[in-house]
Motif scaffolding. Sequence first.
Motif, PDB file in Angstrom:
ATOM      1  N   GLN A 120       0.830  -1.205   0.000  1.00 21.90           N
ATOM      2  CA  GLN A 120       0.000   0.000   0.000  1.00 21.90           C
ATOM      3  C   GLN A 120       0.867   1.258   0.000  1.00 21.90           C
ATOM      4  O   GLN A 120       0.376   2.355  -0.275  1.00 21.90           O
ATOM      5  N   ASN A 121       2.149   1.078   0.309  1.00 28.56           N
ATOM      6  CA  ASN A 121       3.114   2.190   0.268  1.00 28.56           C
ATOM      7  C   ASN A 121       2.643   3.394   1.083  1.00 28.56           C
ATOM      8  O   ASN A 121       2.600   4.529   0.597  1.00 28.56           O
ATOM      9  N   ASN A 122       2.281   3.117   2.354  1.00 28.52           N
ATOM     10  CA  ASN A 122       1.839   4.209   3.225  1.00 28.52           C
ATOM     11  C   ASN A 122       2.917   5.255   3.458  1.00 28.52           C
ATOM     12  O   ASN A 122       2.616   6.380   3.865  1.00 28.52           O
ATOM     13  N   ILE A 123       4.177   4.887   3.214  1.00 30.13           N
ATOM     14  CA  ILE A 123       5.266   5.863   3.328  1.00 30.13           C
ATOM     15  C   ILE A 123       4.965   7.091   2.465  1.00 30.13           C
ATOM     16  O   ILE A 123       5.234   8.229   2.858  1.00 30.13           O
ATOM     17  N   LEU A 124       4.384   6.863   1.287  1.00 29.02           N
ATOM     18  CA  LEU A 124       4.062   7.977   0.387  1.00 29.02           C
ATOM     19  C   LEU A 124       2.927   8.842   0.937  1.00 29.02           C
ATOM     20  O   LEU A 124       2.906  10.055   0.740  1.00 29.02           O
ATOM     21  N   ASP A 125       1.983   8.212   1.640  1.00 30.70           N
ATOM     22  CA  ASP A 125       0.885   8.979   2.238  1.00 30.70           C
ATOM     23  C   ASP A 125       1.397   9.923   3.316  1.00 30.70           C
ATOM     24  O   ASP A 125       0.811  10.986   3.554  1.00 30.70           O
ATOM     25  N   TYR A 126       2.489   9.526   3.985  1.00 27.89           N
ATOM     26  CA  TYR A 126       3.037  10.340   5.066  1.00 27.89           C
ATOM     27  C   TYR A 126       4.027  11.384   4.582  1.00 27.89           C
ATOM     28  O   TYR A 126       4.528  12.183   5.381  1.00 27.89           O
ATOM     29  N   THR A 127       4.321  11.380   3.280  1.00 26.82           N
ATOM     30  CA  THR A 127       5.317  12.330   2.759  1.00 26.82           C
ATOM     31  C   THR A 127       4.814  13.173   1.591  1.00 26.82           C
ATOM     32  O   THR A 127       5.497  14.086   1.148  1.00 26.82           O
TER      33      THR A 127
END
Length: 370
Positions: free
Chosen positions: A171-178
């Motif tokens: 889901q690549n939540n890292i991108l949601d946080y950046t």
Amino acid sequence: MKIIKKINYTYKKEKILNQVTLNLKKEEVDKLGITQTDNKLVFSFKNNIIKVWKGEILTDERKETNEKLIELIRNYSIKFNKAGKYMSYKLVIPIPVIVALNYPKEVELSFTKEQEMIVEVKKEGIKLKKAKVITMKINKGGTGKSFLTVQLGAGLASVGKKVLILTSDSQNNILDYTYSDLKRPEFDGGLKEFVKGREGEILKLRDNLFYIPLESPNFTKNFIRDFPIFLEKEKEKYDYILIDSTPTEKLDKVFVKCSDEIIIPCLATKVSVQGAINVVNEIQEIEKETNKKIKINSIVVNMFENIKEHKDYLEKLTNILENKDILFPVPIKKLSLIETLLGKGKTIWESEAKILQETQETMIEIIKNI
């Protein structure tokens, strides 16, 4: 006398490493005492040194630790190739040996005994400092692993450290946080392409902070086998590699084995606290299995609220960790401002709000302990 030799790397069309060779001269082959018809050699790799000598052994031997080759001895031979009237001589070096030597460009060749050749990596070619690998681990979801990964990565990057973030979360939540929702980048290939030896995409999240996204949640045996090889190459390029690990048993264990340090995020709840304790015990078992020291940097309580249940489990965890060499910083409080920042794709370092000072100090304490 030592002779400097260039290592030759050949690749398949997909940029996958196919063969590694060392070109020899006729006089060097003659020193080994072999000919095209009498071509029996022993190839040995130990303590990062290759030795080749004339002879033969009864059985091959191979030793690995943390899925990386450390010793090898086997029967071998030089490749004699004739092109017209010219003869070439090649020593094919096994790829696991080259991986263990960190893909050197040049080596030093010497003959110290009769019919024995020694191959060593040029001393100036060895990179003394590699990236430290740090994994966020707990076998429960919703504890803030991605949040912590981003904040720690951004904190390290802000003081000039080059940081790479990896994830097993498709889901690549890292991108949601950046990134904000409108600016979230698309990508064609990511971690799986890199592990295959191909080119994926590396996304720049902030200055000095990079991220390799994940394409899908399905991991093959080849991915699990080849991930440590990929990671070793990436360690040459960064100061820190942070892994946002999701509870995928086989892959999660590979991440831990490849790590120098573990950070355990948890909540002040019964299930989460027990999960953190389980991770501590699991790390100890993996240390015994691999004979490698893996530091537990810290256990970080996240989304803490001033309610009786949270205070009770915080006290319980404090008592459990009292005599352990594990950092247990001030909990990260559940703050609406943090949720607001995350929604905008911003980190805690991109706000000057005083209410975030305690959270920033907790992160700084963890960073100092790395």
